[in-house]
Every structure is written in structure tokens, then in C-alpha cells.
Design an enzyme around this catalytic site. Structure first.
Site: not given
Length: 437
Positions: A163, A411, A414
Site C-alpha cells: 500500500s 495511521d 501511509h
């Protein structure tokens, strides 16, 4: 008198020579010891590993290290695009859309410490992008999307990995798509290939693709959206399932790191249906085994006179605020500025994984296969401010207990777009376009 003067002169000269020799010896000993101290410091400081790479890593840019440097605030040049103007940013990376109101994280330019010693070819290349040798301003708003697309005309670029690589792929799409007229571009999932997504720039016949393969070989995490697993199972003998979709690319951009962050990996031999034949190995051993399999495939299936290959190094995950002076379980949540301490290294980054990758690329080089390592590890270490944290789309409803502890669901892996991945792509393009001069 003459004889006495000569003896005296010789004596004084001997003393002077002795002192000079002594001074030189002392200086030499100092520098040797100092060099040893510096070497010891480098060995004990993980972030300095980029200086230990073989020269082949930087061959395409005349030996210049683009990866040691600092972040400089530059609101005139950045961001390279606006979030609202790129329709391809998904909810996971749309930080502004999901409530982030501070945007200084978008306004930082990576400035390498080194200055180019330009060959005539690289000088011409940099001038085409509007840069000079005294200032690495190609990392700026002088980024020319039309020029990049023209240089990539007729080519297929494919990002392969997890990702974070998807994060970078979408960054690249956003950097290029704004200059393509509506109707001459398209984003789509490729029919009959579960893990393949493509962005087409029809006017230039350019394809910018992403292929989901977080462990490179066949694994229990191969579904591009339904892949949440607390354990890892890979089929060490099966890379062709994925790799058959990569062979016709002109530029391959790999990554694989985050999905190896479990203590052990289950290695299958044969079909996934044959669960009897397997071994358990450490994550480091598993990583090395897969990179060997990947290396063999790359060496035998890719025409390296046609295809350029790159590997993006690991990126920082700012989950432990104590690394930069915060308290308790705090992390990247509410961070608004980079870390300024030079050579900062967060505790979640696995240096051994980097060394395994480095060794694998060195072995490939010895076989005549050059895979450039794009070492973005250090520059991401500083950017605790650039993660989505809680400002993103969550695909399941957060429960009251989760909402009461935002640090628990922030998060910090990312990256917001626009943001840090745009710099990765500028560095990547510096390599790609230099070789396509």
C-alpha cells in the site's frame, strides 16, 4: 668558527626536522583515530547505511547521493498539485477532505546536502527540467509534467508492491494527470487480473500501473482489498502468478517491507492446497528467501537492455512518539512539523531488512542486472508530520472505545497526498529520465 656554526646549524636543523616529523606523526595518528571514531559512529548509527552502498546505486547520476539532506520549507514551490484537483486520491490519503486543516506539511522541499558534479549529459537533462548545478531546484514547482510524459511516450511504468507503493503510484498519477485533457486519460482496474490497476494517458500512449503484491511472491495477502491478516503465509516457489503481469513493462518500481513486520513467516512448498509441506522461518530469513526467488526471476525473465528496474527502500512508521520526545503512547497524531535533528532514526525501522535488500541488489549487480535502490528511508524518518493519522476514510465504523483513544487508530504508516510521496517520485524520475536522455 665555521665548523662550530655548521655543527650548531645541523643540530638546530635536526631539532626542526624532528619536530616536523613529530607533528606529522601526531596529525596522522589523530586523523587515523578520528577516522576510526567516525567509522565506529557510522557503524552504530543505522541511518548512515546509505553511505555504505556500493557505487552502482548512484551510477546513473554520476555518483551523487541524493538521499542525504534536509527538508526546507518552500511554500512557493510546493505542493506540486492540489488535493481537490486530483480525482484519483482515495480516502486513505485524502487528509484535507477528511478534516486536516493545517497544510504546512505539503510545503516542504527535499534538499540534498550534495551538489551535482555534472556531466554534460546530466547537465542537459537538468536544464530541460529548469534546474542548475548550484541548486537542486528540479525538486520544485519547476517539475514539468508535459516534459515527463513526452519523455515517457509509448512506455509502461508499473509500481509493484504494497500500500505504500500504491501511495506512491497515486502520487505519480496526480503529478502527471493535470496536464492531460479530459477524455484523454482514464483510471481503471484491469479486467481479469485481480491485482492490476492502470492509469492511461492516451495522448502520450503512456501507462502508469500498480500491481498489488505486498510479499512479491504468492501469499495469503494477495487480494488487493481483502487482505487483513495477523499472520503471513507465502508460496516460495510461486512468483510467476504475479510476475507474468510485469514482463512487458519498460520501467519496474518495486517495494516490499511492511508486510514482513511479523516475527515469523510460514513458507509453503507447492500449492496452497498442500498445507502439509511447509516450514516456519523468521521474517528476515523469509525476506531473504523471497528476494533470492525474485532475483532469479528478474535475471532470467526481463530484458534489461529495454527495462529499467528500481527498488524503493523502506519508509518510516512514526508510531512511537517517545522516539522524538513525546510521552506515553503518543504517535504521529497532531504532528505539524518535521523532525529537524539530523540523522534521526525511529525505532520501528528494521535496519537488518535494509541490509538484506542491499545485499540482494549487490548480488544481482554481480550477475549483470542493475536494480537501482531509491533510498527514501532517511528522508521519511524526519516526516512525522505527513501521515494521515485520523484524517482519512475508515472503511469500517469506529467504535466508541476506539474514538476515545485517537492514537490507537491513527495511521502513521501511509502518507497524505499531496505530500512526501511526491518527492519520492521526483527522485525516481531523476533516475528514469537521466537514463532516457
Amino acid at each position: 668558527m665555521v665548523g662550530i656554526w655548521d655543527v650548531k646549524h645541523m643540530f638546530e636543523s635536526s631539532i626542526i626536522i624532528f619536530l616536523v616529523i613529530g607533528a606529522l606523526a601526531t596529525t596522522a595518528i589523530y586523523y587515523v583515530n578520528n577516522s576510526d571514531d567516525q567509522q565506529d559512529m557510522m557503524m552504530s548509527t543505522p541511518v548512515m547505511t546509505h553511505n555504505s552502498y556500493n557505487n552502482n546505486v548512484y551510477d546513473s547520476l554520476d555518483g551523487c547521493d541524493l538521499f542525504s539532506g534536509k527538508w526546507v520549507h518552500d511554500k512557493e514551490s510546493y505542493p506540486l498539485y492540489k488535493e481537490v484537483e486530483c480525482p484519483y486520491i482515495p480516502g486513505e490519503f485524502s487528509c484535507g477532505k477528511y478534516g486536516r486543516t493545517d497544510f504546512i506539511y505539503q510545503q516542504w522541499r527535499w534538499q540534498p546536502h550534495a551538489r551535482f558534479v555534472l556531466s554534460s549529459l546530466s547537465s542537459r537533462y537538468l536544464k530541460q527540467l529548469g534546474t542548475t548545478s548550484s541548486h537542486l531546484s528540479y525538486l520544485s514547482s519547476r517539475f514539468n509534467a508535459k516534459e515527463v510524459l513526452e519523455r515517457l511516450r509509448g512506455k509502461r511504468v508499473i509500481f509493484i508492491g504494497d500500500s505504500v507503493n500504491r501511495n506512491q503510484w497515486l502520487s505519480m498519477v496526480c503529478m502527471l494527470q493535470s496536464v492531460i485533457p479530459h477524455g484523454l486519460k482514464k483510471m481503471q482496474k484491469v479486467a481479469n487480473v485481480l491485482s492490476l490497476f492502470t492509469f492511461k494517458a492516451f495522448e502520450y500512449n503512456v501507462s502508469i500501473d500498480f500491481y498489488w503484491a505486498p510479499l512479491l511472491v504468492e501469499s495469503n495477502a494477495d487480494h488487493p482489498s481483502n487482505h487483513k491478516r495477523n499472520y503471513r503465509v507465502i508460496n516460495i516457489q510461486s512468483i510467476e502468478k504475479h510476475a507474468k503481469n510485469w514482463v512487458n513493462a519498460d520501467i519496474l518500481v518495486f517495494n516490499s517491507y511492511l508486510w514482513w513486520m511479523t516475527p515469523t513467516i510460514k513458507i509453503m512448498y507447492g500449492s496452497f492446497a498442500d498445507s502439509k509441506k511447509h516450514i516456519m522461518v523468521s521474517n528476515h530469513d523469509g525476506y531473504q528467501m523471497v528476494l533470492e526467488k525474485w532475483s532469479d526471476w528478474l535475471a532470467t525473465h526481463i530484458n534489461h537492455r529495454r527495462t529499467q528496474s528500481y527498488f524503493m527502500s523502506m519508509t518510516a512508521t512514526h508510531r512511537r512518539g517517545v522516539d522524538w520526545g513525546k510521552q506515553g503512547n503518543e504517535n504521529c497524531l497532531n504532528e505539524t512539523h518535521p523532525i529537524i535533528k539530523e540523522y534521526f532514526w525511529e525505532s520501528m525501522s528494521d535496519l537488518k531488512m535494509m541490509r538484506i535488500l542491499e545485499s540482494s541488489l549487490d548480488k544481482l549487480k554481480a550477475r549483470g542486472v542493475n536494480v537501482n535502490l531509491v533510498n527514501i528511508t532517511q528522508l521519511t524518518q524526519y516526516r512525522k508530520d505527513a501521515h494521515p493519522s485520523i484524517h482519512r476514510l475508515f472503511y469500517s465504523t469506529l467504535k466508541a472505545k476506539q474514538l476515545s483513544n485517537p492514537n490507537g487508530y491513527a495511521d502513521c504508516t501511509h502518507w497524505c497526498l499531496p505530500g512526501v510521496p511526491d518527492t519520492w517520485n521526483e527522485l525516481l524520475l531523476a533516475y528514469i529520465l537521466q537514463r532516457r536522455k
